[in-house]
Every structure is written in C-alpha cells, then in structure tokens.
Design a protein around this motif. Structure first.
Motif, PDB file in Angstrom:
ATOM      1  N   LYS A 158      36.715  39.735  44.589  1.00 49.14           N
ATOM      2  CA  LYS A 158      37.429  40.638  45.405  1.00 49.14           C
ATOM      3  C   LYS A 158      37.666  42.045  44.483  1.00 49.14           C
ATOM      4  O   LYS A 158      37.917  41.881  43.284  1.00 49.14           O
ATOM      5  N   THR A 160      39.452  45.084  43.075  1.00 43.52           N
ATOM      6  CA  THR A 160      40.977  45.300  42.721  1.00 43.52           C
ATOM      7  C   THR A 160      40.978  46.649  42.032  1.00 43.52           C
ATOM      8  O   THR A 160      40.042  47.341  41.833  1.00 43.52           O
ATOM      9  N   ASP A 182      47.013  45.344  36.861  1.00 41.46           N
ATOM     10  CA  ASP A 182      46.352  44.991  37.959  1.00 41.46           C
ATOM     11  C   ASP A 182      47.288  45.125  38.891  1.00 41.46           C
ATOM     12  O   ASP A 182      48.203  44.599  39.011  1.00 41.46           O
ATOM     13  N   LYS A 184      46.576  45.189  42.677  1.00 39.99           N
ATOM     14  CA  LYS A 184      46.014  44.746  44.071  1.00 39.99           C
ATOM     15  C   LYS A 184      45.398  43.215  43.977  1.00 39.99           C
ATOM     16  O   LYS A 184      46.465  42.340  44.406  1.00 39.99           O
ATOM     17  N   ALA A 185      44.448  42.671  43.719  1.00 40.36           N
ATOM     18  CA  ALA A 185      43.907  41.241  43.805  1.00 40.36           C
ATOM     19  C   ALA A 185      44.507  40.324  43.018  1.00 40.36           C
ATOM     20  O   ALA A 185      44.646  39.118  43.419  1.00 40.36           O
ATOM     21  N   TYR A 186      44.396  40.695  41.545  1.00 38.67           N
ATOM     22  CA  TYR A 186      44.797  39.976  40.557  1.00 38.67           C
ATOM     23  C   TYR A 186      46.040  40.238  39.930  1.00 38.67           C
ATOM     24  O   TYR A 186      45.856  40.587  38.646  1.00 38.67           O
TER      25      TYR A 186
END
Length: 311
Positions: A158, A160, A182, A184-186
């Motif tokens: 994904k 990020t 991070d 967003k995704a992680y």
C-alpha cells in the motif's frame, strides 16, 4: 518496554550532547562572540542547485528489510534545492522481482487473494517504487534542522506517507538524529541515529578523492494493529499475529566507499553496506514465522556503484 525506550532516548540525547560539547570545547580559546542567529541566505542558496544520479546495487534494503533478492536494482534520483527548500524524486527498478520474507512483489494483491503463490509471483522487471520528498532546512551556526514530507509510491505494498524531522551537527562525524512518522497505511514511528565522515586522500582534477565511512542505528515503534506480533493465541488455539505491537532496536548499518570526482560536476561512488538486526526481536521467528509482521531482519551485504551529476 517503556524503560528500554527511555534508555534508548537517553543514549541518543547523550550522543548529541557529547558531540556538541566536544565542538564547544574545541572552540573555547576563540574570542567571545554574540549568539548565532539564523544564517543569511548564502550566494549558492540564491539559485537552483541539484543533482541527477543513478545507483546500481545487488539488493534493495529499506530499514533492514530485504525488498529484492537474486536480481539487480537500479535507483534513479532527481533532486533540486532553492533557498533551503528541496524536492526529490527517487525510484527503484528491480531487474527481476522475487518474493522475500519482507516482500511479495508487485503482484501482492494476487498473492493475498490466493490467485498465485508468493514463489510464482513476480519474476519480471518492474519499476516498483517512486518516492517524492519535500523538505526545508534551517541552519543555526553548525546545527541544521530539516523537516519534511515523504510519499512512498510503492507497487508491492500500500502506498503510504511520512512526516519527518532531523537534526545534524556539523562536527567530525556529523551526528544526525531523525524521526519519521507514518501517517497513512502503517502508523508507527521510526527513529534513526547516524554518523558519516569523508576523508580526502588524493587530489584530482575534479576535486578530492575521498574515503567515505558511515553508520546508522534504528529503533521502530509500531502503533497500529498492523504491527501486532506473531504469538500463540489461546482463544484461537493457534499461532497468529495477535501479539503486542512490534517495537524495539531494529536495524544497524555500516558502510564504506569512495567518491571519485571525474569532473567538478560528475562523480563515481563505489560502496558497500553491511546491514544487521540490532536486537533479538528484529531477528526473531516463532513457529517458523517472523515475529515482526514485516519480516525478520538478517545479516545482509549490499554493494554497488553510484553515478551523480551535480548542477
């Protein structure tokens, strides 16, 4: 874990403080001067500067994670700076993607859907990542503070985004502490302490040939459910990723290389890096599976050459 993290932060802060103290001690005999304020823009800051480069390596390693195997990676980069602002585009081209313990190739959606095995996925050339970084650097005497934003355009995971802040003190080893978050995704935080030094050894027409040495040490703090570790789940009566969120001393890296100035603008940089896990957590496996949901870290050598044109 809180005690371990506090100790780690104490070590990082002490390293910077000792470095600053050593620099001040060396300058004690100089006449007293007024406290330094933000530096006025230098002549070179008043025009656009930058570089175009290409790295060719046997592996792609990111924060200790092995993101390629048995192939060659090409890593182009374009960077431009103006009045302290810098924009950078970096890419990764894998000559033949193969799955690793941390990497499912660009076909990861098919792998996750069970339509193809991890071993059969990939096996082709792929331009699998383009990262965009925007940053601003503010200098006070020998201290440089940089803050910025990174977008990771990855095909194998994904996409990020991260925010980061770093501080560098301009003494012998240029100690730098950087914090990446991070968003967003992680969701998680990565802290890195690094050192570097270039020693001129030979005068050449294009400048000094230098021996370049460096080291870095990372600490990872996972803060979302994505980072749950692998353990035995008594409710499910089996092993799965339901443990505490991964955090700990993570990756270490040592590097050495040369900078060979072919001309004043063009350089060649052969180099070698040695990556290794900083703790048992980073290398740990449970029931044959990585304790860390992103994959365990191993001792890994990376070698290759970089070509750079500065303007």
């Amino acid at each position: 874990m809180k005690t371990t993290f506090k100790r780690m932060m104490a070590v990082l802060i002490a390293s910077v403080v000792l470095g600053v103290g050593a620099a001040w001690a060396a300058e004690e005999t100089k006449p007293a001067a007024a406290p330094a304020l933000a530096e006025a823009p230098k002549a070179e800051d008043q025009k656009v500067t930058g570089s175009v480069s290409m790295g060719v390596y046997n592996k792609y390693i990111f924060r200790g994670y092995e993101l390629s195997s048995g192939s060659v990676v090409f890593q182009p980069q374009l960077s431009a700076s103006y009045y302290g602002f810098t924009a950078t585009m970096w890419g990764n081209i894998d000559s033949r993607e193969r799955a690793t313990q941390s990497f499912l190739t660009s076909d990861y959606k098919l792998v996750n859907a069970g339509m193809v095995s991890a071993q059969d996925a990939g096996h082709k050339m792929s331009f699998n990542e383009v990262d965009l970084t925007l940053s601003y650097t503010y200098s006070i005497d020998k201290l440089s503070l940089t803050g910025g934003f990174i977008h990771y355009g990855t095909k194998y995971a994904k996409e990020t985004q991260e925010l980061f802040l770093s501080a560098t003190y301009d003494i012998l080893t240029k100690p730098t502490i950087a914090v990446y978050r991070d968003i967003k995704a992680y969701p998680g935080t990565y802290i890195n302490l690094s050192f570097s030094h270039s020693q001129p050894v030979v005068k050449m027409a294009g400048g000094d040939l230098t021996v370049d040495l460096g080291a870095s040490f990372g600490y990872m703090i996972g803060s979302s459910d994505y980072w749950k570790t692998y353990q035995y789940d008594w409710l499910a009566a089996g092993y799965n990723y339901s443990g505490s969120k991964y955090s700990g001393f993570h990756d270490g890296m040592l590097k050495a290389g040369l900078t060979i100035p072919v001309t004043k603008s063009f350089t060649i940089q052969p180099n070698v890096q040695y990556w290794y896990p900083l703790s048992s957590k980073a290398h740990r496996t449970v029931d044959g599976n990585s304790y860390n949901p992103n994959g365990k870290l191993d001792n890994t050598w990376v070698y290759g050459i970089g070509l750079a044109f500065n303007f």
